[in-house]
Write a protein that holds these residues in place. Structure first.
Motif, PDB file in Angstrom:
ATOM      1  N   GLY A 127     -28.054 -12.207 -19.457  1.00  0.00           N
ATOM      2  CA  GLY A 127     -28.256 -13.405 -18.646  1.00  0.00           C
ATOM      3  C   GLY A 127     -27.418 -13.358 -17.387  1.00  0.00           C
ATOM      4  O   GLY A 127     -26.489 -14.132 -17.224  1.00  0.00           O
ATOM      5  N   ASN A 128     -27.726 -12.447 -16.503  1.00  0.00           N
ATOM      6  CA  ASN A 128     -26.956 -12.256 -15.292  1.00  0.00           C
ATOM      7  C   ASN A 128     -27.336 -13.312 -14.247  1.00  0.00           C
ATOM      8  O   ASN A 128     -28.506 -13.498 -13.942  1.00  0.00           O
ATOM      9  N   MET A 129     -26.336 -13.976 -13.692  1.00  0.00           N
ATOM     10  CA  MET A 129     -26.565 -15.046 -12.714  1.00  0.00           C
ATOM     11  C   MET A 129     -26.108 -14.645 -11.309  1.00  0.00           C
ATOM     12  O   MET A 129     -25.995 -15.499 -10.427  1.00  0.00           O
ATOM     13  N   ASP A 130     -25.853 -13.352 -11.088  1.00  0.00           N
ATOM     14  CA  ASP A 130     -25.301 -12.896  -9.808  1.00  0.00           C
ATOM     15  C   ASP A 130     -26.193 -13.244  -8.616  1.00  0.00           C
ATOM     16  O   ASP A 130     -25.701 -13.686  -7.574  1.00  0.00           O
ATOM     17  N   ILE A 131     -27.489 -13.041  -8.745  1.00  0.00           N
ATOM     18  CA  ILE A 131     -28.404 -13.292  -7.615  1.00  0.00           C
ATOM     19  C   ILE A 131     -28.415 -14.776  -7.260  1.00  0.00           C
ATOM     20  O   ILE A 131     -28.345 -15.136  -6.074  1.00  0.00           O
ATOM     21  N   GLU A 132     -28.478 -15.633  -8.256  1.00  0.00           N
ATOM     22  CA  GLU A 132     -28.488 -17.075  -7.998  1.00  0.00           C
ATOM     23  C   GLU A 132     -27.214 -17.499  -7.260  1.00  0.00           C
ATOM     24  O   GLU A 132     -27.262 -18.264  -6.288  1.00  0.00           O
ATOM     25  N   LEU A 133     -26.067 -16.990  -7.719  1.00  0.00           N
ATOM     26  CA  LEU A 133     -24.792 -17.322  -7.079  1.00  0.00           C
ATOM     27  C   LEU A 133     -24.787 -16.823  -5.635  1.00  0.00           C
ATOM     28  O   LEU A 133     -24.410 -17.562  -4.707  1.00  0.00           O
ATOM     29  N   ALA A 134     -25.205 -15.591  -5.414  1.00  0.00           N
ATOM     30  CA  ALA A 134     -25.204 -15.012  -4.071  1.00  0.00           C
ATOM     31  C   ALA A 134     -26.127 -15.786  -3.123  1.00  0.00           C
ATOM     32  O   ALA A 134     -25.756 -16.064  -1.970  1.00  0.00           O
ATOM     33  N   VAL A 135     -27.308 -16.156  -3.590  1.00  0.00           N
ATOM     34  CA  VAL A 135     -28.254 -16.896  -2.756  1.00  0.00           C
ATOM     35  C   VAL A 135     -27.664 -18.246  -2.370  1.00  0.00           C
ATOM     36  O   VAL A 135     -27.696 -18.647  -1.189  1.00  0.00           O
ATOM     37  N   ASN A 136     -27.094 -18.968  -3.332  1.00  0.00           N
ATOM     38  CA  ASN A 136     -26.490 -20.275  -3.024  1.00  0.00           C
ATOM     39  C   ASN A 136     -25.341 -20.142  -2.027  1.00  0.00           C
ATOM     40  O   ASN A 136     -25.212 -20.956  -1.102  1.00  0.00           O
ATOM     41  N   ALA A 137     -24.507 -19.133  -2.207  1.00  0.00           N
ATOM     42  CA  ALA A 137     -23.374 -18.920  -1.294  1.00  0.00           C
ATOM     43  C   ALA A 137     -23.867 -18.624   0.119  1.00  0.00           C
ATOM     44  O   ALA A 137     -23.330 -19.166   1.101  1.00  0.00           O
ATOM     45  N   MET A 138     -24.887 -17.782   0.243  1.00  0.00           N
ATOM     46  CA  MET A 138     -25.419 -17.441   1.567  1.00  0.00           C
ATOM     47  C   MET A 138     -26.074 -18.658   2.230  1.00  0.00           C
ATOM     48  O   MET A 138     -25.934 -18.865   3.435  1.00  0.00           O
ATOM     49  N   GLU A 139     -26.796 -19.467   1.448  1.00  0.00           N
ATOM     50  CA  GLU A 139     -27.432 -20.670   1.999  1.00  0.00           C
ATOM     51  C   GLU A 139     -26.403 -21.681   2.498  1.00  0.00           C
ATOM     52  O   GLU A 139     -26.609 -22.342   3.510  1.00  0.00           O
ATOM     53  N   LEU A 140     -25.306 -21.806   1.778  1.00  0.00           N
ATOM     54  CA  LEU A 140     -24.295 -22.813   2.104  1.00  0.00           C
ATOM     55  C   LEU A 140     -23.297 -22.333   3.162  1.00  0.00           C
ATOM     56  O   LEU A 140     -22.616 -23.147   3.793  1.00  0.00           O
ATOM     57  N   ALA A 141     -23.206 -21.034   3.371  1.00  0.00           N
ATOM     58  CA  ALA A 141     -22.204 -20.444   4.268  1.00  0.00           C
ATOM     59  C   ALA A 141     -22.091 -21.128   5.636  1.00  0.00           C
ATOM     60  O   ALA A 141     -20.971 -21.374   6.093  1.00  0.00           O
ATOM     61  N   PRO A 142     -23.200 -21.483   6.306  1.00  0.00           N
ATOM     62  CA  PRO A 142     -23.062 -22.116   7.633  1.00  0.00           C
ATOM     63  C   PRO A 142     -22.339 -23.469   7.594  1.00  0.00           C
ATOM     64  O   PRO A 142     -21.879 -23.954   8.614  1.00  0.00           O
ATOM     65  N   ARG A 143     -22.252 -24.086   6.411  1.00  0.00           N
ATOM     66  CA  ARG A 143     -21.618 -25.388   6.285  1.00  0.00           C
ATOM     67  C   ARG A 143     -20.252 -25.320   5.599  1.00  0.00           C
ATOM     68  O   ARG A 143     -19.720 -26.331   5.163  1.00  0.00           O
ATOM     69  N   LEU A 144     -19.710 -24.094   5.482  1.00  0.00           N
ATOM     70  CA  LEU A 144     -18.442 -23.897   4.781  1.00  0.00           C
ATOM     71  C   LEU A 144     -17.391 -23.252   5.671  1.00  0.00           C
ATOM     72  O   LEU A 144     -17.714 -22.479   6.568  1.00  0.00           O
ATOM     73  N   ASP A 145     -16.136 -23.552   5.355  1.00  0.00           N
ATOM     74  CA  ASP A 145     -15.006 -22.848   5.947  1.00  0.00           C
ATOM     75  C   ASP A 145     -14.392 -21.901   4.918  1.00  0.00           C
ATOM     76  O   ASP A 145     -13.796 -20.892   5.273  1.00  0.00           O
ATOM     77  N   HIS A 146     -14.549 -22.261   3.636  1.00  0.00           N
ATOM     78  CA  HIS A 146     -13.845 -21.529   2.577  1.00  0.00           C
ATOM     79  C   HIS A 146     -14.708 -21.548   1.301  1.00  0.00           C
ATOM     80  O   HIS A 146     -15.137 -22.605   0.865  1.00  0.00           O
ATOM     81  N   ALA A 147     -14.960 -20.380   0.746  1.00  0.00           N
ATOM     82  CA  ALA A 147     -15.668 -20.262  -0.536  1.00  0.00           C
ATOM     83  C   ALA A 147     -14.664 -19.788  -1.581  1.00  0.00           C
ATOM     84  O   ALA A 147     -13.864 -18.886  -1.308  1.00  0.00           O
ATOM     85  N   VAL A 148     -14.712 -20.407  -2.754  1.00  0.00           N
ATOM     86  CA  VAL A 148     -13.839 -20.009  -3.858  1.00  0.00           C
ATOM     87  C   VAL A 148     -14.730 -19.469  -4.969  1.00  0.00           C
ATOM     88  O   VAL A 148     -15.534 -20.206  -5.538  1.00  0.00           O
TER      89      VAL A 148
END
Length: 192
Positions: A94-115
């Motif tokens: 049950g690998n969730m890597d792609i879902e996490l990566a897609v969400n991070a890339m979509e949100l990146a323009p509205r972020l200063d810091h990702a944890v």
């Protein structure tokens, strides 16, 4: 390395964080975790990723998922795939890597810091891409377990590495008191 005015998001690889906490001997209190990062900046979103076995009548993770869903986390789940390996052992994938990566890339323009709460080296290209977009990336995992739970390449790529064990007092659930067996059985002699 957090600034009060920065917009931040949490990306929690549920299975990886659970394994790291277990290797260190403590459970995560997700209410405290969220409060800690609200204190550190402007929390835009807290994602929690996990795969679920669909055909099980009861899943031990279901109460946690329901609680997180009602308490400020964005849940990202998908059905886990069950298969039998070449040795005849039942395995779950049950690998969730792609879902996490897609969400991070979509949100990146509205972020200063990702944890990122994961030690999985597969996330190194994601971290690199977020950095190219001007997002600072902190990775939370541990080097104190045997073997270490964080891939060296991920730790080197991150702007900041946060040792999970150092967050124990801030986000760890207090250990449960051992039950006293003297109080487990009711004394029926009082009824007579």
């Amino acid at each position: 390395m957090f600034y009060k005015d920065e917009r931040l998001a949490l990306f929690i690889d549920g299975a990886n964080l659970f394994a790291a906490g277990k290797a260190l001997g403590f459970d995560i209190d997700y209410k405290l975790l969220r409060q800690e990062f609200i204190r550190r900046g402007k929390l835009v979103r807290a994602f929690y990723y996990t795969a679920l076995l669909e055909n099980e009548e009861y899943s031990p993770i279901r109460p946690l998922i329901d609680w997180l869903n009602y308490n400020g986390y964005t849940m990202v789940t998908k059905p886990a795939k069950e298969y039998t390996d070449s040795a005849g052992r039942r395995k779950v994938k049950g690998n969730m890597d792609i879902e996490l990566a897609v969400n991070a890339m979509e949100l990146a323009p509205r972020l200063d810091h990702a944890v990122l709460f994961s030690g999985d080296g597969d996330f190194r290209p994601l971290v690199e891409s977020l950095q190219r977009q001007g997002v600072r990336v902190s990775v939370v995992s541990t080097v104190r377990s045997q073997p270490p739970m964080i891939a060296d390449e991920l730790r080197r790529q991150a702007d900041n590495f946060i040792e999970l064990d150092e967050l124990r007092d801030v986000i760890g659930r207090p250990p449960r008191e051992p039950r006293d067996s003297r109080f487990d059985s009711a004394d029926s002699s009082e009824d007579t």
